[in-house]
Design a protein around this motif. Structure first.
Motif, PDB file in Angstrom:
ATOM      1  N   MET A   1      -8.380   3.352 -15.314  1.00 40.06           N
ATOM      2  CA  MET A   1      -8.162   4.416 -14.342  1.00 40.06           C
ATOM      3  C   MET A   1      -8.666   5.736 -14.908  1.00 40.06           C
ATOM      4  O   MET A   1      -8.721   5.916 -16.117  1.00 40.06           O
ATOM      5  CB  MET A   1      -6.672   4.586 -14.022  1.00 40.06           C
ATOM      6  CG  MET A   1      -6.018   3.437 -13.329  1.00 40.06           C
ATOM      7  SD  MET A   1      -4.290   3.832 -12.949  1.00 40.06           S
ATOM      8  CE  MET A   1      -3.587   2.201 -12.954  1.00 40.06           C
TER       9      MET A   1
ATOM     10  N   PHE B   1       1.835  -0.320 -10.601  1.00 36.03           N
ATOM     11  CA  PHE B   1       1.000   0.546  -9.776  1.00 36.03           C
ATOM     12  C   PHE B   1      -0.432   0.038  -9.925  1.00 36.03           C
ATOM     13  O   PHE B   1      -0.894  -0.186 -11.042  1.00 36.03           O
ATOM     14  CB  PHE B   1       1.105   1.999 -10.257  1.00 36.03           C
ATOM     15  CG  PHE B   1       0.051   2.902  -9.686  1.00 36.03           C
ATOM     16  CD1 PHE B   1       0.048   3.228  -8.344  1.00 36.03           C
ATOM     17  CD2 PHE B   1      -0.939   3.434 -10.501  1.00 36.03           C
ATOM     18  CE1 PHE B   1      -0.925   4.061  -7.812  1.00 36.03           C
ATOM     19  CE2 PHE B   1      -1.909   4.274  -9.995  1.00 36.03           C
ATOM     20  CZ  PHE B   1      -1.908   4.590  -8.639  1.00 36.03           C
TER      21      PHE B   1
ATOM     22  N   LEU C   1      -6.201   9.321  -5.345  1.00 25.74           N
ATOM     23  CA  LEU C   1      -4.797   9.415  -4.961  1.00 25.74           C
ATOM     24  C   LEU C   1      -4.188  10.586  -5.716  1.00 25.74           C
ATOM     25  O   LEU C   1      -4.194  10.606  -6.945  1.00 25.74           O
ATOM     26  CB  LEU C   1      -4.051   8.127  -5.316  1.00 25.74           C
ATOM     27  CG  LEU C   1      -2.546   8.173  -5.095  1.00 25.74           C
ATOM     28  CD1 LEU C   1      -2.237   8.148  -3.601  1.00 25.74           C
ATOM     29  CD2 LEU C   1      -1.864   7.015  -5.790  1.00 25.74           C
TER      30      LEU C   1
ATOM     31  N   TYR D   1      -0.741  12.494  -6.489  1.00 25.31           N
ATOM     32  CA  TYR D   1       0.678  12.158  -6.425  1.00 25.31           C
ATOM     33  C   TYR D   1       1.504  13.210  -7.150  1.00 25.31           C
ATOM     34  O   TYR D   1       1.218  13.552  -8.293  1.00 25.31           O
ATOM     35  CB  TYR D   1       0.912  10.787  -7.066  1.00 25.31           C
ATOM     36  CG  TYR D   1       2.310  10.273  -6.879  1.00 25.31           C
ATOM     37  CD1 TYR D   1       2.692   9.669  -5.689  1.00 25.31           C
ATOM     38  CD2 TYR D   1       3.248  10.395  -7.888  1.00 25.31           C
ATOM     39  CE1 TYR D   1       3.973   9.196  -5.503  1.00 25.31           C
ATOM     40  CE2 TYR D   1       4.540   9.934  -7.718  1.00 25.31           C
ATOM     41  CZ  TYR D   1       4.902   9.327  -6.525  1.00 25.31           C
ATOM     42  OH  TYR D   1       6.176   8.876  -6.361  1.00 25.31           O
TER      43      TYR D   1
ATOM     44  N   SER E   1       0.836  -1.198   0.000  1.00 21.31           N
ATOM     45  CA  SER E   1       0.000   0.000   0.000  1.00 21.31           C
ATOM     46  C   SER E   1       0.872   1.250   0.000  1.00 21.31           C
ATOM     47  O   SER E   1       1.937   1.281   0.604  1.00 21.31           O
ATOM     48  CB  SER E   1      -0.895   0.009   1.242  1.00 21.31           C
ATOM     49  OG  SER E   1      -1.579   1.248   1.348  1.00 21.31           O
TER      50      SER E   1
ATOM     51  N   MET F   1      -4.428   0.795  -8.755  1.00 22.12           N
ATOM     52  CA  MET F   1      -5.383   1.725  -8.153  1.00 22.12           C
ATOM     53  C   MET F   1      -6.718   1.028  -8.081  1.00 22.12           C
ATOM     54  O   MET F   1      -7.234   0.554  -9.097  1.00 22.12           O
ATOM     55  CB  MET F   1      -5.494   2.995  -9.011  1.00 22.12           C
ATOM     56  CG  MET F   1      -6.330   4.088  -8.397  1.00 22.12           C
ATOM     57  SD  MET F   1      -5.487   4.817  -6.994  1.00 22.12           S
ATOM     58  CE  MET F   1      -6.876   5.158  -5.941  1.00 22.12           C
TER      59      MET F   1
ATOM     60  N   GLY G   1      -4.245   2.913  -3.230  1.00 17.23           N
ATOM     61  CA  GLY G   1      -3.156   2.888  -4.198  1.00 17.23           C
ATOM     62  C   GLY G   1      -2.049   1.969  -3.702  1.00 17.23           C
ATOM     63  O   GLY G   1      -1.705   1.978  -2.518  1.00 17.23           O
TER      64      GLY G   1
ATOM     65  N   SER H   1     -11.802   3.789  -4.506  1.00 13.09           N
ATOM     66  CA  SER H   1     -11.526   4.351  -3.188  1.00 13.09           C
ATOM     67  C   SER H   1     -12.523   5.433  -2.831  1.00 13.09           C
ATOM     68  O   SER H   1     -13.170   6.010  -3.712  1.00 13.09           O
ATOM     69  CB  SER H   1     -10.134   4.999  -3.176  1.00 13.09           C
ATOM     70  OG  SER H   1      -9.134   4.141  -3.600  1.00 13.09           O
TER      71      SER H   1
ATOM     72  N   PHE I   1      -5.134  10.061  -9.463  1.00 14.15           N
ATOM     73  CA  PHE I   1      -5.526   8.738  -9.942  1.00 14.15           C
ATOM     74  C   PHE I   1      -6.789   8.286  -9.223  1.00 14.15           C
ATOM     75  O   PHE I   1      -6.899   8.421  -8.006  1.00 14.15           O
ATOM     76  CB  PHE I   1      -4.418   7.709  -9.654  1.00 14.15           C
ATOM     77  CG  PHE I   1      -3.139   7.964 -10.393  1.00 14.15           C
ATOM     78  CD1 PHE I   1      -2.938   7.442 -11.663  1.00 14.15           C
ATOM     79  CD2 PHE I   1      -2.127   8.705  -9.808  1.00 14.15           C
ATOM     80  CE1 PHE I   1      -1.746   7.660 -12.338  1.00 14.15           C
ATOM     81  CE2 PHE I   1      -0.933   8.930 -10.473  1.00 14.15           C
ATOM     82  CZ  PHE I   1      -0.735   8.413 -11.741  1.00 14.15           C
TER      83      PHE I   1
ATOM     84  N   TYR J   1     -10.816  -1.110 -10.708  1.00 20.68           N
ATOM     85  CA  TYR J   1      -9.386  -1.216 -10.448  1.00 20.68           C
ATOM     86  C   TYR J   1      -8.650  -1.050 -11.765  1.00 20.68           C
ATOM     87  O   TYR J   1      -9.207  -1.218 -12.848  1.00 20.68           O
ATOM     88  CB  TYR J   1      -9.017  -2.564  -9.808  1.00 20.68           C
ATOM     89  CG  TYR J   1      -8.844  -3.665 -10.823  1.00 20.68           C
ATOM     90  CD1 TYR J   1      -7.572  -4.025 -11.268  1.00 20.68           C
ATOM     91  CD2 TYR J   1      -9.932  -4.315 -11.383  1.00 20.68           C
ATOM     92  CE1 TYR J   1      -7.403  -5.010 -12.224  1.00 20.68           C
ATOM     93  CE2 TYR J   1      -9.783  -5.293 -12.331  1.00 20.68           C
ATOM     94  CZ  TYR J   1      -8.506  -5.644 -12.750  1.00 20.68           C
ATOM     95  OH  TYR J   1      -8.338  -6.609 -13.707  1.00 20.68           O
TER      96      TYR J   1
ATOM     97  N   SER K   1      -7.469   6.275   0.270  1.00 22.99           N
ATOM     98  CA  SER K   1      -7.144   5.917  -1.104  1.00 22.99           C
ATOM     99  C   SER K   1      -6.544   4.517  -1.155  1.00 22.99           C
ATOM    100  O   SER K   1      -5.743   4.150  -0.299  1.00 22.99           O
ATOM    101  CB  SER K   1      -6.145   6.928  -1.671  1.00 22.99           C
ATOM    102  OG  SER K   1      -5.812   6.591  -2.991  1.00 22.99           O
TER     103      SER K   1
END
Length: 119
Positions: free
Chosen positions: A72, A46, A55, A57, A18, A48, A26, A51, A100, A105, A24
């Motif tokens: 995504m 990666f 996320l 970033y 994680s 995702m 991610g 959630s 993201f 998923y 989130s």
């Protein structure tokens, strides 16, 4: 004598740790790392998952990512949003702030210009 290639069988199935961002889902894991101390590159996956929170970033390095499974929703700091699907490729320059999300998923394979574990 150095090895000409390194093989990572079924690397996509690697359990990813994680990113530990509250709210989130991610996950990220480095799989392969170059031995070049001056121009190190890292490749990995990666993931995702859907959630409560996206996320967000900030890239401190240059990265390329290809979506290899799922989907995504990827948004940059200028508001450009892409519904990314398998086969889509992205370049995130150093300094980018990227958001993201995923309706279910998504998994992306990345190659980043950084040292192992610096994500």
């Amino acid at each position: 004598m150095s090895t000409a290639m390194t093989y990572y069988q079924q690397a996509i199935k690697t359990e990813l740790p994680s990113m530990e961002v509250p709210g989130s889902n991610g996950f990220i894991g480095d799989i392969a790392v170059s031995n070049d101390k001056d121009k190190t590159i890292v490749g990995g996956f990666f993931r995702m998952e859907k959630s409560d929170e996206p996320l967000v970033y900030e890239y401190t390095y240059h990265e390329m990512k290809i979506i290899v499974e799922g989907e995504m929703i990827i948004t940059d700091q200028e508001g450009t949003t892409v519904h990314a699907k398998v086969g889509d490729v992205f370049y995130f320059p150093k300094g980018s702030v990227i958001t993201f999300q995923s309706p279910n998923y998504g998994i992306g394979f990345f190659c980043g210009q950084r040292k192992e574990g610096e994500a």
